[in-house]
Design a protein around this motif. Structure first.
Motif, short mmCIF file in Angstrom:
data_model
loop_
_atom_site.label_atom_id
_atom_site.label_comp_id
_atom_site.label_asym_id
_atom_site.label_seq_id
_atom_site.Cartn_x
_atom_site.Cartn_y
_atom_site.Cartn_z
N ASP A 1 0.82 -1.21 0.00
CA ASP A 1 0.00 0.00 0.00
C ASP A 1 0.86 1.27 0.00
OD1 ASP A 1 -2.62 1.08 -0.09
OD2 ASP A 1 -2.51 1.62 2.04
N LYS A 2 1.93 1.26 -0.81
CA LYS A 2 2.81 2.41 -0.94
C LYS A 2 2.73 2.94 -2.38
CE LYS A 2 6.10 0.70 2.52
NZ LYS A 2 7.49 0.22 2.76
N PHE A 3 2.41 4.22 -2.51
CA PHE A 3 2.15 4.78 -3.84
C PHE A 3 2.74 6.17 -4.00
CE2 PHE A 3 -1.39 1.97 -2.64
CZ PHE A 3 -1.24 0.97 -3.61
N ALA B 1 2.91 10.90 -11.10
CA ALA B 1 1.57 11.03 -10.55
C ALA B 1 0.49 10.63 -11.54
CB ALA B 1 1.35 12.47 -10.10
N VAL B 2 -0.66 10.24 -10.98
CA VAL B 2 -1.84 9.89 -11.77
C VAL B 2 -2.23 11.04 -12.69
CG1 VAL B 2 -4.32 9.42 -11.60
CG2 VAL B 2 -2.70 8.17 -10.15
N ASP B 3 -2.17 12.27 -12.20
CA ASP B 3 -2.51 13.43 -13.03
C ASP B 3 -1.65 13.46 -14.30
OD1 ASP B 3 -4.46 14.34 -11.33
OD2 ASP B 3 -3.27 15.98 -10.48
N TRP B 4 -0.37 13.15 -14.16
CA TRP B 4 0.54 13.17 -15.31
C TRP B 4 0.22 12.03 -16.28
CZ3 TRP B 4 5.55 13.66 -11.92
CH2 TRP B 4 5.51 14.91 -11.27
N MET B 5 -0.12 10.86 -15.72
CA MET B 5 -0.45 9.73 -16.57
C MET B 5 -1.72 10.02 -17.37
SD MET B 5 0.57 6.88 -17.70
CE MET B 5 0.35 5.12 -18.00
N ARG B 6 -2.70 10.64 -16.74
CA ARG B 6 -3.92 10.98 -17.49
C ARG B 6 -3.62 11.97 -18.60
NH1 ARG B 6 -9.77 11.52 -15.72
NH2 ARG B 6 -9.92 10.29 -17.63
N LYS B 7 -2.74 12.91 -18.34
CA LYS B 7 -2.33 13.83 -19.40
C LYS B 7 -1.70 13.07 -20.55
CE LYS B 7 1.61 15.70 -19.54
NZ LYS B 7 2.91 15.47 -20.24
N GLN C 1 -8.46 9.58 -9.34
CA GLN C 1 -8.52 11.02 -9.10
C GLN C 1 -9.73 11.39 -8.26
OE1 GLN C 1 -8.36 12.24 -13.26
NE2 GLN C 1 -6.36 13.19 -12.95
N ALA C 2 -10.87 10.78 -8.55
CA ALA C 2 -12.09 11.06 -7.78
C ALA C 2 -11.95 10.62 -6.33
CB ALA C 2 -13.28 10.35 -8.44
N MET C 3 -11.07 9.67 -6.08
CA MET C 3 -10.79 9.22 -4.71
C MET C 3 -9.79 10.14 -4.01
SD MET C 3 -10.32 5.17 -5.66
CE MET C 3 -9.43 4.82 -4.14
N GLY C 4 -9.31 11.16 -4.72
CA GLY C 4 -8.31 12.07 -4.15
C GLY C 4 -6.89 11.65 -4.41
N GLY C 5 -6.69 10.71 -5.36
CA GLY C 5 -5.35 10.18 -5.61
C GLY C 5 -4.60 10.84 -6.74
N ASN C 6 -4.87 12.11 -6.99
CA ASN C 6 -4.24 12.82 -8.11
C ASN C 6 -2.73 12.74 -8.11
OD1 ASN C 6 -6.85 14.09 -7.20
ND2 ASN C 6 -6.67 15.08 -9.18
N ARG C 7 -2.12 12.83 -6.92
CA ARG C 7 -0.66 12.87 -6.84
C ARG C 7 -0.06 11.53 -6.47
NH1 ARG C 7 0.81 16.60 -9.79
NH2 ARG C 7 2.85 16.54 -8.79
N LEU C 8 -0.88 10.49 -6.38
CA LEU C 8 -0.35 9.16 -6.13
C LEU C 8 0.35 8.63 -7.38
CD1 LEU C 8 -3.30 7.45 -4.17
CD2 LEU C 8 -1.22 8.50 -3.23
N ASP C 9 1.24 7.67 -7.18
CA ASP C 9 1.91 7.02 -8.29
C ASP C 9 0.91 6.23 -9.13
OD1 ASP C 9 4.60 5.94 -9.45
OD2 ASP C 9 3.42 4.15 -9.02
#
Length: 294
Positions: free
Chosen positions: A231-233, A238-244, A274-282
């Motif tokens: 559970d380390k991410f 970040a997820v935001d970058w991957m979506r881009k 992202q909706a879970m608040g994980g925008n900056r997670l790996d």
């Protein structure tokens, strides 16, 4: 920089994020005269304190007199803004190298703009993540003229383990799209496999030890499976970058007629993260989405 100069020594690096900061550091450690610029001046100051060199107040100031200018910024608009400003003042024959993951279209725009000014441009997105940048072992996919690539490759070798010209302008970005398409499916499959192992009552770490020796092995498995189980991410990309990045892939696929059903689905899954608040997670945080859904 003359056409025969293999290793230009006066360079600028624009954009000191989790990738750019160590990449510029490798250039300095190899003895190159490096001037840096970052939108947040404090980060540029911190880089100078660690690596020496100079910090500039603007991209244009950083690039003044440079033989080669490297940039690693955010998106197409940033490439146009920063790259356009730099091209207006570079000395004749200088090279602008863009390490941003951006569209093939903007790479071709920048190449055309550079040529019109007697300058050179290479699109050179990278893969390998923050660890690859810090350890100087990135994979760099390059588009642009072969002779220009040959002149600048020794500089990129400072932080790249594999630096390969893929074709003319835009080819580097198209290759990076293939990279991200492949990663998206792999990470989702890995998340599903690890979640399945847990639900089945298996020791996930032992599972990884075994299957990583066989046909399921991948960079993602070797570097992310165990951290997903723990559970380390927090690993930089970040997820935001991957979506881009995936939005660029999907847009290009619409243009060239490719079918990317798995990529489109995984993009939606990242939207859930992202909706879970994980925008900056790996990006490996797809595992958290499965845990939340179960």
């Amino acid at each position: 920089m003359s056409d025969t100069a293999a290793t230009p020594s006066r360079v600028a690096f624009l954009g000191l994020g989790v990738m750019g900061f160590p990449m510029a550091g490798h250039l300095a450690s190899k003895g190159h005269d490096v001037t840096v610029y970052n939108r947040t001046a404090a980060k540029a100051k911190a880089w100078v304190e660690k690596h020496g060199g100079r910090a500039a107040a603007t991209p244009e100031e950083a690039a003044d007199g440079a033989d080669a200018v490297f940039m690693c910024v955010g998106n197409d608009d940033d490439v146009r803004a920063v790259g356009g400003a730099v091209l207006s003042g570079l000395k004749a024959g200088a090279v602008l190298v863009d390490h941003t993951t951006a569209s093939a279209g903007v790479a071709r725009e920048m190449d055309e703009a550079a040529r019109a000014k007697g300058l050179h441009f290479l699109d050179a997105p990278v893969s390998g993540g923050q660890a690859g940048a810090e350890n100087g072992v990135l994979t760099i996919m390059v588009g642009g003229a072969e002779d220009v690539f040959a002149r600048v490759k020794p500089l990129m070798d400072c932080y790249g383990r594999s630096v390969v010209r893929m074709g003319d302008a835009g080819a580097g970005q198209l290759t990076k799209m293939v990279n991200q398409i492949c990663i998206a499916g792999l990470v989702q499959a890995l998340a599903e496999g690890m979640a399945f192992a847990q639900k089945a009552g298996l020791d996930g770490h032992r599972v990884v030890d075994v299957i990583s020796k066989g046909a399921a092995q991948s960079w993602q498995m070797e570097n992310r499976a165990r951290t997903m189980l723990d559970d380390k991410f927090d690993f930089g990309f970040a997820v935001d970058w991957m979506r881009k990045d995936l939005s660029i892939c999907l847009e290009e696929a619409r243009r060239n007629g490719s079918l990317l059903p798995v990529t489109a689905l995984v993009d939606q899954f990242y939207g859930d993260v992202q909706a879970m608040g994980g925008n900056r997670l790996d990006t490996s945080s797809l595992m958290k989405r499965l845990a939340a859904k179960s």
